[in-house]
Design a protein around this motif. Structure first.
Motif, PDB file in Angstrom:
ATOM      1  N   UNK A 108     -14.001  14.101 -57.178  1.00 40.23           N
ATOM      2  CA  UNK A 108     -14.566  13.916 -58.510  1.00 40.23           C
ATOM      3  C   UNK A 108     -14.307  12.506 -59.044  1.00 40.23           C
ATOM      4  N   UNK A 109     -13.167  11.940 -58.716  1.00 43.68           N
ATOM      5  CA  UNK A 109     -12.894  10.565 -59.140  1.00 43.68           C
ATOM      6  C   UNK A 109     -13.901   9.595 -58.544  1.00 43.68           C
ATOM      7  N   UNK A 110     -14.255   9.792 -57.276  1.00 47.72           N
ATOM      8  CA  UNK A 110     -15.208   8.898 -56.619  1.00 47.72           C
ATOM      9  C   UNK A 110     -16.641   9.222 -57.024  1.00 47.72           C
ATOM     10  N   UNK A 111     -17.012  10.504 -56.931  1.00 51.59           N
ATOM     11  CA  UNK A 111     -18.409  10.897 -57.104  1.00 51.59           C
ATOM     12  C   UNK A 111     -18.875  10.868 -58.555  1.00 51.59           C
ATOM     13  N   UNK A 112     -17.941  11.057 -59.497  1.00 47.22           N
ATOM     14  CA  UNK A 112     -18.323  11.151 -60.914  1.00 47.22           C
ATOM     15  C   UNK A 112     -17.657  10.059 -61.747  1.00 47.22           C
ATOM     16  N   UNK A 113     -16.320  10.026 -61.752  1.00 49.72           N
ATOM     17  CA  UNK A 113     -15.613   9.135 -62.684  1.00 49.72           C
ATOM     18  C   UNK A 113     -15.882   7.667 -62.368  1.00 49.72           C
TER      19      UNK A 113
END
Length: 283
Positions: A108-113
């Protein structure tokens, strides 16, 4: 003066192809990924082939302040980004309770944040200069719930809706926003997971046609593009069905990634996602 494109996840496959095709169009490129050696090889190749400046910026996008560091380094080098390609990403696969929670957090840190943070950092400069573009790489997984790819599919749904919303905000202010939603693309995903059954939506394509379709769609100021007839049909038809029914039908398809014992067919539980970069390129 030549425009500059910043591409995340640029050390291999889809990201490297974006670098190649954008350099062929005359853009200088800033290549961002975690793998310095592989980035350097891509930068050397595209710079020599197309006579453009190819800058290497090594950064783990799973780190909380990754976007700020990238933007600060871009500014320190005296560069202005006119085209942001948020390509970096990876996925996890299998039963949710069996997937490492820390790995899903990094996903989620890579794909979204990081995607949102980089857009925050670089889009205001485009507005101030009177124009620019953002390309966000989602997936055909964005159009329905994705059992056994639950976090990955939800993240890509976020990317799609985020991109479509931004397009409406900025389409009259000089900044184009495109969301790319490819089907299965030849990446390290299928080797890592140990089965090509993870290509649950059909035949795979290679990065070249996907990037060409994205750049054509960007030229035409499209909101999103799902390259390939099957993907286009799915993108238009699937969201029009009852959500619970779509989720149930999707589970019948995606369960093929599980082995007869009910666990993922491959050894790892975290794998590079189809249509995105490998973890080394993404993070």
């Amino acid at each position: 003066m030549r425009s500059t494109a910043l591409i995340t996840g640029a050390s291999s496959r889809l990201g490297a192809e974006f670098a190649e095709q954008l350099a062929a169009r005359g853009h200088d490129v800033v290549l961002v990924a975690r793998s310095g050696d592989r980035l350097a090889a891509v930068a050397e190749r595209v710079g020599a082939a197309h006579g453009v400046a190819a800058h290497v910026l090594v950064q783990d996008l799973a780190e909380p302040d990754a976007a700020r560091r990238v933007a600060a380094e871009v500014a320190a080098r005296g560069l202005e980004v006119d085209l942001l390609v948020n390509n970096a990403g990876f996925g996890t696969c299998g039963r949710f309770e069996e997937i490492d929670g820390a790995r899903d957090h990094d996903q989620l840190m890579v794909n979204v944040v990081a995607l949102v943070d980089l857009t925050h950092e670089l889009l205001p400069g485009m507005l101030a200069r009177g124009g620019g573009a953002v390309v966000n790489v989602a997936s055909n997984a964005a159009f329905q719930p994705d059992p056994y790819f639950a976090v990955y599919g939800a993240a890509k749904a976020f990317v799609l809706n985020f991109g479509l919303a931004l397009r409406q905000e900025y389409r009259r202010r000089g900044v184009r926003v495109l969301t790319l939603c490819p089907g299965p693309v030849e990446t390290g995903f299928f080797d890592t997971i140990g089965t090509r059954r993870a290509a649950v939506t059909g035949a795979m394509t290679t990065p070249g046609p996907v990037v060409r379709a994205a750049l054509r769609a960007l030229d035409r100021d499209r909101g999103y593009v799902a390259p390939g007839l099957g993907n286009t049909l799915a993108a238009h038809l699937t969201p029009r069905r009852p959500r619970a029914l779509v989720a149930a039908l999707a589970e019948r398809v995606t369960r093929s990634v599980l082995s007869p014992s009910g666990t993922p067919s491959g050894t790892p539980s975290a794998v590079p996602a189809a249509g995105t970069s490998t973890p080394e390129a993404a993070a």
